[in-house]
Every structure is written in C-alpha cells, then in structure tokens.
Design a protein around this motif. Structure first.
Motif, PDB file in Angstrom:
ATOM      1  N   GLY A 128       0.666  -1.077   0.031  1.00  0.00           N
ATOM      2  CA  GLY A 128      -0.087  -0.051   0.026  1.00  0.00           C
ATOM      3  C   GLY A 128       0.806   1.211   0.046  1.00  0.00           C
ATOM      4  N   ASN A 129       0.340   2.309  -0.351  1.00  0.00           N
ATOM      5  CA  ASN A 129       0.984   3.737  -0.102  1.00  0.00           C
ATOM      6  C   ASN A 129       1.098   4.050   1.359  1.00  0.00           C
ATOM      7  OD1 ASN A 129      -0.727   5.498  -2.970  1.00  0.00           O
ATOM      8  ND2 ASN A 129       0.431   3.697  -2.705  1.00  0.00           N
ATOM      9  N   PRO A 130       1.977   5.037   1.474  1.00  0.00           N
ATOM     10  CA  PRO A 130       2.201   5.673   2.815  1.00  0.00           C
ATOM     11  C   PRO A 130       0.862   6.185   3.085  1.00  0.00           C
ATOM     12  CG  PRO A 130       3.989   6.093   1.372  1.00  0.00           C
ATOM     13  CD  PRO A 130       3.233   5.332   0.662  1.00  0.00           C
ATOM     14  N   ASN A 131       0.499   6.146   4.399  1.00  0.00           N
ATOM     15  CA  ASN A 131      -0.514   6.897   4.883  1.00  0.00           C
ATOM     16  C   ASN A 131      -2.000   6.278   4.624  1.00  0.00           C
ATOM     17  OD1 ASN A 131       1.349   8.676   6.330  1.00  0.00           O
ATOM     18  ND2 ASN A 131       1.578   9.680   4.405  1.00  0.00           N
ATOM     19  N   THR A 132      -1.977   5.047   4.245  1.00  0.00           N
ATOM     20  CA  THR A 132      -3.242   4.437   4.051  1.00  0.00           C
ATOM     21  C   THR A 132      -3.792   3.648   5.080  1.00  0.00           C
ATOM     22  OG1 THR A 132      -2.163   2.376   3.081  1.00  0.00           O
ATOM     23  CG2 THR A 132      -2.614   4.259   1.474  1.00  0.00           C
ATOM     24  N   GLY A 133      -3.284   3.705   6.246  1.00  0.00           N
ATOM     25  CA  GLY A 133      -3.517   2.922   7.360  1.00  0.00           C
ATOM     26  C   GLY A 133      -3.196   1.380   7.259  1.00  0.00           C
ATOM     27  N   LYS A 134      -2.187   1.114   6.382  1.00  0.00           N
ATOM     28  CA  LYS A 134      -1.556  -0.436   6.229  1.00  0.00           C
ATOM     29  C   LYS A 134      -0.929  -1.015   7.613  1.00  0.00           C
ATOM     30  CE  LYS A 134       2.149  -0.876   3.870  1.00  0.00           C
ATOM     31  NZ  LYS A 134       3.207  -1.533   4.608  1.00  0.00           N
ATOM     32  N   LEU A 163       4.719  -5.146   3.499  1.00  0.00           N
ATOM     33  CA  LEU A 163       5.958  -4.524   2.795  1.00  0.00           C
ATOM     34  C   LEU A 163       5.943  -3.019   3.188  1.00  0.00           C
ATOM     35  CD1 LEU A 163       4.724  -6.310  -0.420  1.00  0.00           C
ATOM     36  CD2 LEU A 163       6.514  -7.217   1.192  1.00  0.00           C
ATOM     37  N   PRO A 164       7.093  -2.481   2.632  1.00  0.00           N
ATOM     38  CA  PRO A 164       7.472  -1.064   2.585  1.00  0.00           C
ATOM     39  C   PRO A 164       6.116  -0.295   2.135  1.00  0.00           C
ATOM     40  CG  PRO A 164       9.347  -2.164   2.218  1.00  0.00           C
ATOM     41  CD  PRO A 164       8.146  -3.175   1.928  1.00  0.00           C
ATOM     42  N   GLY A 165       5.851   0.876   2.653  1.00  0.00           N
ATOM     43  CA  GLY A 165       4.924   1.681   2.002  1.00  0.00           C
ATOM     44  C   GLY A 165       5.603   2.220   0.631  1.00  0.00           C
ATOM     45  N   THR A 166       4.672   2.347  -0.439  1.00  0.00           N
ATOM     46  CA  THR A 166       5.211   2.747  -1.606  1.00  0.00           C
ATOM     47  C   THR A 166       4.390   3.299  -2.402  1.00  0.00           C
ATOM     48  OG1 THR A 166       5.265   0.700  -2.841  1.00  0.00           O
ATOM     49  CG2 THR A 166       7.319   1.063  -1.668  1.00  0.00           C
ATOM     50  N   TYR A 167       4.634   4.143  -3.416  1.00  0.00           N
ATOM     51  CA  TYR A 167       3.631   4.659  -4.254  1.00  0.00           C
ATOM     52  C   TYR A 167       3.663   3.985  -5.929  1.00  0.00           C
ATOM     53  CZ  TYR A 167       3.279   8.512  -1.227  1.00  0.00           C
ATOM     54  OH  TYR A 167       3.031   9.454  -0.018  1.00  0.00           O
ATOM     55  N   VAL A 215      -3.705  -2.178  -0.027  1.00  0.00           N
ATOM     56  CA  VAL A 215      -4.293  -1.109   0.992  1.00  0.00           C
ATOM     57  C   VAL A 215      -4.594   0.290   0.231  1.00  0.00           C
ATOM     58  CG1 VAL A 215      -4.689  -0.196   3.059  1.00  0.00           C
ATOM     59  CG2 VAL A 215      -3.608  -2.538   3.032  1.00  0.00           C
ATOM     60  N   LEU A 216      -5.875   0.466   0.033  1.00  0.00           N
ATOM     61  CA  LEU A 216      -6.072   1.967  -0.397  1.00  0.00           C
ATOM     62  C   LEU A 216      -6.643   2.807   0.341  1.00  0.00           C
ATOM     63  CD1 LEU A 216      -5.804   0.006  -2.965  1.00  0.00           C
ATOM     64  CD2 LEU A 216      -7.565   1.583  -4.143  1.00  0.00           C
ATOM     65  N   LEU A 249      -0.954   1.815  -7.678  1.00  0.00           N
ATOM     66  CA  LEU A 249       0.030   0.703  -7.019  1.00  0.00           C
ATOM     67  C   LEU A 249      -0.911  -0.430  -7.124  1.00  0.00           C
ATOM     68  CD1 LEU A 249       2.356  -0.180  -5.232  1.00  0.00           C
ATOM     69  CD2 LEU A 249       0.967   0.174  -3.323  1.00  0.00           C
ATOM     70  N   ALA A 250      -2.175  -0.387  -6.930  1.00  0.00           N
ATOM     71  CA  ALA A 250      -3.049  -1.715  -7.014  1.00  0.00           C
ATOM     72  C   ALA A 250      -3.009  -2.561  -8.583  1.00  0.00           C
ATOM     73  CB  ALA A 250      -4.597  -1.328  -6.748  1.00  0.00           C
ATOM     74  N   LEU A 251      -3.210  -1.457  -9.546  1.00  0.00           N
ATOM     75  CA  LEU A 251      -2.808  -1.907 -10.898  1.00  0.00           C
ATOM     76  C   LEU A 251      -1.687  -2.387 -11.188  1.00  0.00           C
ATOM     77  CD1 LEU A 251      -4.672   1.176 -12.627  1.00  0.00           C
ATOM     78  CD2 LEU A 251      -5.779  -1.295 -12.408  1.00  0.00           C
ATOM     79  N   GLN A 252      -0.461  -2.140 -10.547  1.00  0.00           N
ATOM     80  CA  GLN A 252       0.749  -2.537 -10.711  1.00  0.00           C
ATOM     81  C   GLN A 252       0.944  -3.884 -10.416  1.00  0.00           C
ATOM     82  OE1 GLN A 252       4.216  -0.059  -9.678  1.00  0.00           O
ATOM     83  NE2 GLN A 252       2.942   1.900 -10.239  1.00  0.00           N
TER      84      GLN A 252
END
Length: 244
Positions: free
Chosen positions: A9-15, A56-60, A87-88, A99-102
């Motif tokens: 998930g991206n950073p700051n999504t509550g992952k 996993l590390p939060g990434t964009y 996580v979105l 990120l989800a599509l990737q």
C-alpha cells in the motif's frame, strides 16, 4: 501449501494499522536480508487457518526508484506470496489505484482493501465495492482498520481466496499498439526462460522500460548456469528498441 500474505500500500493508507489489527501481538520486526529497509512479519489466525503476513514497505509504485520499491517488488515477484492485500485510502482512491494496478500486473491473487471508509463517509464519499470488484476483476473490501469495520468480511475473503473458491481476472492496462506489439514479441522468449514461474507480460513491460535493477535481480534468480538465457532476451529487446 503457501500460506504467506503480502500487505502492500501507499504510505498513510492505514496499512500498518491493519497489519497490527490482523496480527495482534504475534509479530516481529527486522531488516530485509542485505538491506537497510525494515519490515514486519506476523501471524493471522482465521476460522480456517493460520497465515504469515509480511508488511511490505509503503510505496507509491513498484518500479526501481528506491530501495523500498525494489524490496516490495522483489517480494511479490520472487517470493510469490499466496495472496497480496493492497490497501487503498478511501478518500484518495484514484491516486492509490496506480499501485493496485501494478500489483495486478504481477499476480492474480489480489484483494483490494479500501481502508479509512469511515473518513470517506464523513466526507460524503460513497464507494460501490461491488462495481469496483467487477471492473478490477478481484475482490474489493470496504473497511476501517481503526474502527474494525469490514474485518470479518476480509477474513472470510482471505480464506476463500486461499481455498481457491474465488476466481480472479485482474484488469490489465492496455498500452499503445506499438507497446502491445513489442510485448507480444518478447513474451514467448521470456516464457522459454521462466515458464510459468514468473509473470511474462509484466517482465516484458519492465524490459521495455530498460529496468537495469530488475535485469540484475532476474539473473540472480536464475542462477549462474542460466543467466545467458535471460541476457539474450535483454539484449534482443535493446536491439529491438534501438531499431524502432
């Protein structure tokens, strides 16, 4: 049976909040081998089984722009978790969908978790999870890890995915005719090298991007005795690109 679940998930999504909720006190942290990037692992127990969750590390994105992105990418591709939860942020879906599509280009075993649904509702944002699921071709769960909303549905969906009771058909991005033609040219050569072990379309896209970091990882994955085979594919792609 592979019972590992990757959490992306991206950073700051509550992952991390979701990870802590799912694993409770059954978790530990450390660094990835040979990396300075930290990660957490934990155990999730449902009605059907116990799973290992890797946060996993939060990434964009999952390209080679940073060590975090490479770590997340490599885990999904080479470690092949049985399931990946993406996580979105419900208040920023359009930005997070990249990120989800990737991830869906890399694996078909995906659940899209739209977190922070409580915040979205307070802002008047309504999300049709059923329609999104139909469009994306994978399960979509609305939840709030903080408020413990949607967690039971998520756990049941995890069990059903693991038991292959849910069939997915992830949405695939259609690129330009030129790129699609090059993908078709590359895929048979990639399949000769990796068979069904790795996602050929995704690797073809990365070769077209001339992703040197991934080239090195692919050669390492193959081992010394088979490295020449992927090198031929890489160099033939470069010749094709230069000649285009």
């Amino acid at each position: 049976m592979n019972k590992r679940i990757a959490l992306a998930g991206n950073p700051n999504t509550g992952k991390s909040t979701l990870f802590n909720l799912l694993t409770g006190l059954k978790q530990h942290t450390g660094n990835w081998p040979g990396k300075t990037v930290a990660h957490a692992e934990g155990e999730l127990t449902t009605e059907k089984a116990t799973y290992q969750i890797i946060d996993l590390p939060g990434t964009y994105s999952l390209y080679s722009n940073s060590e975090d992105e490479e770590v997340a990418r490599n885990y999904i591709i080479f470690e092949k978790p049985a399931l990946t939860l993406v996580v979105l942020d419900a208040t920023s879906i359009e930005r997070n969908l990249n990120l989800a599509l990737q991830v869906m280009e890399m694996t078909s075993q995906v659940i899209v978790c739209i977190n922070l649904i409580d915040e979205a509702r307070r802002k008047g944002i309504e999300i049709d999870a059923k329609k999104m699921s139909e469009q994306l071709g994978v399960p979509v769960i609305l939840l709030s890890a903080r408020e413990k909303i949607g967690i039971i549905q998520l756990l049941k969906t995890i069990d059903n995915m693991m038991e292959r009771k849910i069939t997915t058909k992830p949405f695939q991005i259609a690129y330009s005719d030129e790129i699609e033609q090059k993908i078709k040219q590359l895929e048979p050569h990639i399949k000769k090298v990796f068979g069904d072990d790795l996602p050929t379309r995704w690797i073809a896209l990365r070769l077209l991007d001339n992703d040197q970091s991934l080239f090195d990882e692919l050669k390492s994955y193959l081992g010394q005795d088979k490295q020449t085979s992927i090198e031929k594919v890489i160099y033939s792609n470069k010749e094709r690109s230069y000649g285009a």
